[in-house]
Design an enzyme around this catalytic site. Structure first.
Site, PDB file in Angstrom:
ATOM      1  CG  HIS A 281      28.791  48.554  54.695  1.00  0.00           C
ATOM      2  ND1 HIS A 281      28.477  48.383  56.169  1.00  0.00           N
ATOM      3  CD2 HIS A 281      29.141  50.068  54.698  1.00  0.00           C
ATOM      4  CE1 HIS A 281      28.731  49.398  56.723  1.00  0.00           C
ATOM      5  NE2 HIS A 281      28.818  50.430  56.390  1.00  0.00           N
TER       6      HIS A 281
HETATM    7  O1  RIB Z   1      24.223  50.404  55.384  1.00  0.00           O
HETATM    8  C1  RIB Z   1      25.329  50.382  54.299  1.00  0.00           C
HETATM    9  C2  RIB Z   1      24.777  50.351  53.049  1.00  0.00           C
HETATM   10  O2  RIB Z   1      23.782  51.179  52.584  1.00  0.00           O
HETATM   11  C3  RIB Z   1      25.632  49.954  51.895  1.00  0.00           C
HETATM   12  O3  RIB Z   1      24.961  49.246  50.951  1.00  0.00           O
HETATM   13  C4  RIB Z   1      25.872  51.442  51.438  1.00  0.00           C
HETATM   14  O4  RIB Z   1      26.277  51.466  49.934  1.00  0.00           O
HETATM   15  C5  RIB Z   1      24.655  52.076  51.439  1.00  0.00           C
HETATM   16  O5  RIB Z   1      23.732  51.790  50.580  1.00  0.00           O
END
Ligand code: RIB
Ligand code: CA
Length: 309
Positions: free
Chosen positions: A239
Protein backbone atom coordinates in the site's frame (compact mmCIF):
# COMPACT_ATOMS: atom_id res chain seq x y z
CA UNK A 1 13.96 17.61 -7.02
CA UNK A 2 11.00 16.97 -4.70
CA UNK A 3 11.62 17.71 -1.04
CA UNK A 4 9.98 15.07 1.11
CA UNK A 5 9.16 14.15 4.70
CA UNK A 6 7.79 10.63 5.37
CA UNK A 7 5.63 9.98 8.43
CA UNK A 8 5.44 6.26 8.92
CA UNK A 9 4.76 3.16 11.09
CA UNK A 10 7.17 0.57 9.60
CA UNK A 11 5.66 -1.87 8.85
CA UNK A 12 6.54 -4.09 5.89
CA UNK A 13 5.00 -1.95 3.16
CA UNK A 14 6.31 1.17 4.89
CA UNK A 15 9.82 -0.29 4.52
CA UNK A 16 9.28 -0.57 0.76
CA UNK A 17 8.02 3.02 0.66
CA UNK A 18 10.98 4.38 2.64
CA UNK A 19 13.46 2.45 0.45
CA UNK A 20 11.75 3.76 -2.68
CA UNK A 21 12.16 7.35 -1.50
CA UNK A 22 15.65 6.91 -0.04
CA UNK A 23 17.01 5.53 -3.32
CA UNK A 24 15.20 7.89 -5.72
CA UNK A 25 17.51 10.53 -7.28
CA UNK A 26 14.53 12.86 -7.82
CA UNK A 27 13.64 12.94 -4.14
CA UNK A 28 15.41 14.94 -1.43
CA UNK A 29 14.37 12.94 1.65
CA UNK A 30 14.64 15.55 4.41
CA UNK A 31 13.28 13.56 7.36
CA UNK A 32 11.48 10.41 8.47
CA UNK A 33 9.12 10.69 11.44
CA UNK A 34 7.59 7.69 13.15
CA UNK A 35 4.24 6.94 14.76
CA UNK A 36 2.79 3.93 16.57
CA UNK A 37 0.58 1.84 14.33
CA UNK A 38 1.61 -1.48 12.83
CA UNK A 39 3.72 -1.95 15.96
CA UNK A 40 4.74 0.16 18.97
CA UNK A 41 6.69 3.39 18.59
CA UNK A 42 10.06 2.00 19.76
CA UNK A 43 9.95 -0.63 17.01
CA UNK A 44 8.58 1.63 14.26
CA UNK A 45 11.42 4.03 15.05
CA UNK A 46 14.05 1.30 15.14
CA UNK A 47 12.71 -0.14 11.89
CA UNK A 48 12.83 3.24 10.15
CA UNK A 49 16.49 3.64 11.19
CA UNK A 50 17.20 0.09 9.98
CA UNK A 51 15.67 0.63 6.54
CA UNK A 52 17.63 3.86 6.08
CA UNK A 53 20.81 2.01 7.12
CA UNK A 54 19.98 -0.70 4.55
CA UNK A 55 19.69 2.04 1.90
CA UNK A 56 22.94 3.63 3.08
CA UNK A 57 21.12 6.80 4.11
CA UNK A 58 22.24 7.44 7.71
CA UNK A 59 22.14 11.15 6.77
CA UNK A 60 18.32 11.22 6.93
CA UNK A 61 17.16 12.26 10.43
CA UNK A 62 14.57 10.02 12.10
CA UNK A 63 12.43 11.28 15.00
CA UNK A 64 9.78 9.48 17.02
CA UNK A 65 6.32 10.99 17.42
CA UNK A 66 3.06 9.83 18.97
CA UNK A 67 3.21 6.59 20.91
CA UNK A 68 -0.59 6.27 20.83
CA UNK A 69 -3.65 7.89 19.21
CA UNK A 70 -5.07 11.22 20.45
CA UNK A 71 -7.90 9.89 22.55
CA UNK A 72 -8.39 6.20 21.86
CA UNK A 73 -6.59 3.23 23.34
CA UNK A 74 -3.89 1.60 21.22
CA UNK A 75 -5.46 -0.70 18.64
CA UNK A 76 -3.41 -2.84 16.29
CA UNK A 77 -3.22 -6.12 14.44
CA UNK A 78 -0.67 -8.81 13.63
CA UNK A 79 -0.16 -8.35 9.90
CA UNK A 80 3.37 -7.04 10.27
CA UNK A 81 4.64 -9.52 12.85
CA UNK A 82 6.10 -9.21 16.34
CA UNK A 83 8.80 -6.72 15.31
CA UNK A 84 6.83 -4.83 12.66
CA UNK A 85 8.88 -6.40 9.86
CA UNK A 86 7.46 -9.90 9.73
CA UNK A 87 9.76 -11.15 12.49
CA UNK A 88 12.72 -10.59 10.13
CA UNK A 89 13.98 -7.18 11.31
CA UNK A 90 17.39 -8.81 11.86
CA UNK A 91 17.99 -8.78 8.09
CA UNK A 92 18.43 -5.01 8.36
CA UNK A 93 21.83 -3.59 9.27
CA UNK A 94 22.34 -2.32 12.80
CA UNK A 95 21.55 1.39 12.47
CA UNK A 96 24.48 3.69 13.23
CA UNK A 97 22.26 6.75 13.69
CA UNK A 98 20.19 7.52 16.78
CA UNK A 99 16.68 9.04 16.76
CA UNK A 100 16.68 12.83 16.60
CA UNK A 101 16.00 14.10 20.15
CA UNK A 102 13.67 16.83 18.86
CA UNK A 103 10.84 14.38 18.30
CA UNK A 104 8.66 14.07 15.21
CA UNK A 105 6.61 17.27 15.33
CA UNK A 106 9.56 19.55 16.16
CA UNK A 107 11.69 17.91 13.47
CA UNK A 108 8.93 18.46 10.91
CA UNK A 109 8.53 22.10 12.00
CA UNK A 110 12.28 22.72 11.79
CA UNK A 111 12.59 21.06 8.37
CA UNK A 112 9.59 22.94 6.97
CA UNK A 113 10.76 26.26 8.41
CA UNK A 114 14.31 25.85 7.13
CA UNK A 115 13.30 24.84 3.61
CA UNK A 116 13.28 27.64 1.04
CA UNK A 117 10.85 25.61 -1.08
CA UNK A 118 7.59 23.87 -0.14
CA UNK A 119 7.93 20.29 1.13
CA UNK A 120 5.71 17.29 0.38
CA UNK A 121 4.67 15.16 3.37
CA UNK A 122 3.89 11.49 2.69
CA UNK A 123 1.88 10.02 5.58
CA UNK A 124 1.69 6.23 5.54
CA UNK A 125 0.65 5.42 9.10
CA UNK A 126 -1.97 6.72 11.54
CA UNK A 127 -2.26 10.50 11.20
CA UNK A 128 -1.59 11.46 14.83
CA UNK A 129 1.73 13.25 14.12
CA UNK A 130 0.39 15.12 11.09
CA UNK A 131 -2.71 16.28 12.99
CA UNK A 132 -0.53 17.41 15.90
CA UNK A 133 1.74 19.35 13.52
CA UNK A 134 -1.15 21.17 11.84
CA UNK A 135 -2.95 21.86 15.14
CA UNK A 136 0.08 23.21 16.98
CA UNK A 137 1.93 24.98 14.13
CA UNK A 138 -0.64 26.27 11.62
CA UNK A 139 1.93 28.64 10.13
CA UNK A 140 3.87 25.75 8.57
CA UNK A 141 0.92 24.98 6.29
CA UNK A 142 2.23 27.45 3.73
CA UNK A 143 5.46 25.42 3.54
CA UNK A 144 3.65 22.17 2.72
CA UNK A 145 3.45 21.48 -1.02
CA UNK A 146 0.86 18.75 -0.43
CA UNK A 147 0.04 15.84 1.82
CA UNK A 148 0.04 12.42 0.13
CA UNK A 149 -1.73 10.07 2.51
CA UNK A 150 -2.09 6.30 2.24
CA UNK A 151 -5.33 5.63 4.05
CA UNK A 152 -9.04 5.12 3.87
CA UNK A 153 -11.26 2.90 1.83
CA UNK A 154 -14.20 4.50 0.01
CA UNK A 155 -15.73 1.15 -0.91
CA UNK A 156 -14.84 -0.50 2.40
CA UNK A 157 -12.09 -1.36 4.82
CA UNK A 158 -9.43 -3.92 5.66
CA UNK A 159 -9.04 -3.96 9.46
CA UNK A 160 -12.85 -3.90 9.71
CA UNK A 161 -15.59 -4.11 7.12
CA UNK A 162 -15.82 -0.31 7.11
CA UNK A 163 -12.40 1.03 8.07
CA UNK A 164 -8.88 1.05 6.69
CA UNK A 165 -6.16 0.53 9.33
CA UNK A 166 -4.40 3.94 9.34
CA UNK A 167 -7.70 5.79 9.74
CA UNK A 168 -9.16 3.22 12.17
CA UNK A 169 -6.25 3.57 14.61
CA UNK A 170 -6.81 7.31 15.09
CA UNK A 171 -10.06 8.51 13.46
CA UNK A 172 -9.98 11.88 15.25
CA UNK A 173 -6.54 12.66 13.84
CA UNK A 174 -7.65 11.50 10.40
CA UNK A 175 -10.76 13.68 10.51
CA UNK A 176 -8.69 16.72 11.51
CA UNK A 177 -6.39 16.22 8.52
CA UNK A 178 -8.86 15.02 5.89
CA UNK A 179 -11.87 17.17 6.79
CA UNK A 180 -10.88 20.13 8.99
CA UNK A 181 -7.71 21.23 7.16
CA UNK A 182 -7.25 22.78 3.74
CA UNK A 183 -3.67 21.82 2.90
CA UNK A 184 -3.63 20.35 -0.65
CA UNK A 185 -4.10 16.63 -0.09
CA UNK A 186 -3.99 13.47 -2.17
CA UNK A 187 -5.52 10.40 -0.54
CA UNK A 188 -4.33 6.94 -1.67
CA UNK A 189 -7.05 4.56 -0.41
CA UNK A 190 -7.52 0.80 -0.54
CA UNK A 191 -9.71 1.33 -3.61
CA UNK A 192 -6.52 1.75 -5.66
CA UNK A 193 -3.87 -0.02 -3.57
CA UNK A 194 -5.69 -3.36 -3.38
CA UNK A 195 -5.80 -3.47 -7.18
CA UNK A 196 -2.01 -3.17 -7.44
CA UNK A 197 -1.04 -6.34 -5.57
CA UNK A 198 2.20 -8.20 -6.24
CA UNK A 199 3.08 -11.90 -6.21
CA UNK A 200 5.88 -14.45 -6.49
CA UNK A 201 7.39 -13.36 -9.79
CA UNK A 202 7.56 -9.71 -8.76
CA UNK A 203 9.07 -10.64 -5.41
CA UNK A 204 11.65 -13.02 -6.90
CA UNK A 205 12.83 -10.35 -9.31
CA UNK A 206 13.18 -7.96 -6.39
CA UNK A 207 15.07 -10.53 -4.30
CA UNK A 208 17.58 -11.15 -7.12
CA UNK A 209 18.26 -7.45 -7.67
CA UNK A 210 20.84 -6.97 -4.90
CA UNK A 211 21.20 -6.53 -1.13
CA UNK A 212 18.39 -3.98 -0.72
CA UNK A 213 15.91 -6.00 -2.77
CA UNK A 214 16.97 -9.20 -1.06
CA UNK A 215 16.42 -7.72 2.42
CA UNK A 216 13.05 -6.23 1.46
CA UNK A 217 11.93 -9.59 0.07
CA UNK A 218 13.11 -11.28 3.28
CA UNK A 219 10.68 -9.27 5.44
CA UNK A 220 7.59 -10.26 3.41
CA UNK A 221 6.81 -13.94 4.23
CA UNK A 222 4.77 -13.26 7.38
CA UNK A 223 2.87 -10.42 5.64
CA UNK A 224 2.13 -12.69 2.68
CA UNK A 225 0.88 -15.46 4.99
CA UNK A 226 -1.41 -12.93 6.65
CA UNK A 227 -2.90 -12.05 3.26
CA UNK A 228 -3.48 -15.73 2.57
CA UNK A 229 -5.12 -16.29 5.95
CA UNK A 230 -7.28 -13.16 6.14
CA UNK A 231 -8.01 -12.46 2.49
CA UNK A 232 -7.52 -15.89 0.94
CA UNK A 233 -5.13 -14.34 -1.58
CA UNK A 234 -1.77 -15.58 -2.80
CA UNK A 235 -0.69 -12.05 -3.65
CA UNK A 236 -0.19 -9.08 -1.31
CA UNK A 237 -0.24 -5.30 -1.34
CA UNK A 238 2.53 -2.72 -0.84
CA UNK A 239 0.00 0.00 0.00
CA UNK A 240 2.49 2.62 1.20
CA UNK A 241 4.79 2.32 -1.81
CA UNK A 242 1.99 3.70 -4.02
CA UNK A 243 2.00 6.95 -2.06
CA UNK A 244 5.73 7.46 -2.66
CA UNK A 245 5.37 6.39 -6.30
CA UNK A 246 2.81 9.18 -6.75
CA UNK A 247 5.30 11.69 -5.33
CA UNK A 248 8.07 10.45 -7.66
CA UNK A 249 5.79 10.64 -10.68
CA UNK A 250 2.77 12.91 -10.00
CA UNK A 251 -0.27 11.72 -11.89
CA UNK A 252 0.75 8.07 -11.75
CA UNK A 253 -2.47 7.64 -9.77
CA UNK A 254 -5.65 9.04 -11.26
CA UNK A 255 -7.55 11.16 -8.72
CA UNK A 256 -11.09 12.47 -8.26
CA UNK A 257 -11.79 15.57 -6.09
CA UNK A 258 -14.19 14.52 -3.34
CA UNK A 259 -15.46 15.87 -0.04
CA UNK A 260 -14.77 13.38 2.74
CA UNK A 261 -16.05 12.57 6.18
CA UNK A 262 -14.47 10.27 8.78
CA UNK A 263 -16.65 8.27 11.18
CA UNK A 264 -15.38 9.06 14.69
CA UNK A 265 -18.10 7.06 16.43
CA UNK A 266 -17.50 3.88 18.37
CA UNK A 267 -19.93 1.90 16.30
CA UNK A 268 -19.30 -0.81 13.70
CA UNK A 269 -18.28 1.79 11.09
CA UNK A 270 -15.75 3.52 13.38
CA UNK A 271 -12.88 4.86 11.23
CA UNK A 272 -14.80 4.65 7.95
CA UNK A 273 -13.95 7.24 5.27
CA UNK A 274 -17.07 8.49 3.55
CA UNK A 275 -16.91 10.26 0.19
CA UNK A 276 -19.75 12.49 -0.96
CA UNK A 277 -20.30 11.45 -4.57
CA UNK A 278 -23.79 12.86 -4.99
CA UNK A 279 -22.57 15.82 -7.05
CA UNK A 280 -24.54 18.95 -7.71
CA UNK A 281 -25.67 21.28 -4.94
CA UNK A 282 -26.33 18.52 -2.44
CA UNK A 283 -22.71 17.97 -1.52
CA UNK A 284 -21.69 18.20 2.12
CA UNK A 285 -19.67 21.29 3.14
CA UNK A 286 -15.94 20.94 3.56
CA UNK A 287 -12.89 20.98 1.36
CA UNK A 288 -12.05 18.78 -1.59
CA UNK A 289 -9.45 16.01 -1.35
CA UNK A 290 -7.89 14.47 -4.46
CA UNK A 291 -8.78 10.81 -3.96
CA UNK A 292 -6.81 8.27 -6.05
CA UNK A 293 -9.43 5.83 -7.24
CA UNK A 294 -7.73 4.57 -10.37
CA UNK A 295 -4.35 3.49 -11.72
CA UNK A 296 -2.94 0.92 -14.12
CA UNK A 297 -1.82 -2.01 -11.92
CA UNK A 298 0.89 -3.28 -14.30
CA UNK A 299 2.32 0.23 -14.64
CA UNK A 300 2.41 0.60 -10.84
CA UNK A 301 4.01 -2.80 -10.28
CA UNK A 302 6.69 -2.17 -12.92
CA UNK A 303 7.34 1.38 -11.72
CA UNK A 304 7.94 0.32 -8.10
CA UNK A 305 10.06 -2.70 -9.07
CA UNK A 306 12.22 -0.69 -11.46
CA UNK A 307 12.83 1.99 -8.84
CA UNK A 308 13.63 -0.49 -6.11
CA UNK A 309 16.04 -2.47 -8.29
O1 RIB B 1 -4.17 -0.34 5.53
C1 RIB B 1 -2.85 -0.30 5.06
C2 RIB B 1 -2.01 0.61 5.91
O2 RIB B 1 -2.01 0.12 7.25
C3 RIB B 1 -0.53 0.62 5.48
O3 RIB B 1 0.02 1.88 5.77
C4 RIB B 1 0.08 -0.43 6.35
O4 RIB B 1 1.47 -0.19 6.61
C5 RIB B 1 -0.70 -0.27 7.63
O5 RIB B 1 -0.09 0.78 8.36
CA1 CA C 1 2.03 2.05 7.11
Amino acid sequence: MTRLIIDTDPGVDDAFAIALAAREPGIDLLAVTTVAGNIGLDLTTRNALGVLALCDRPDVPVAAGAHRPFSRPVRGDTAHGVDGLGGAAAVLPEPSAQPDPRGAVQLMVDVLTASDEPVTIVAIGPLTNVALLLAAYPSVRQKIERLVIMGGGIAGGNITTAAEFNIWVDPEAARRVLVEEDVPTTLVPLDVTMRCSVGDDWLNRLARSGPVGSALAAITPHYRAWYAEFFGRDDFVMHDALAVAEVIQPGLLRTTPLRLEVDCSDGPSSGATLADRRGGVHQDPGRLVDVALDADPDTIRSFILERLT
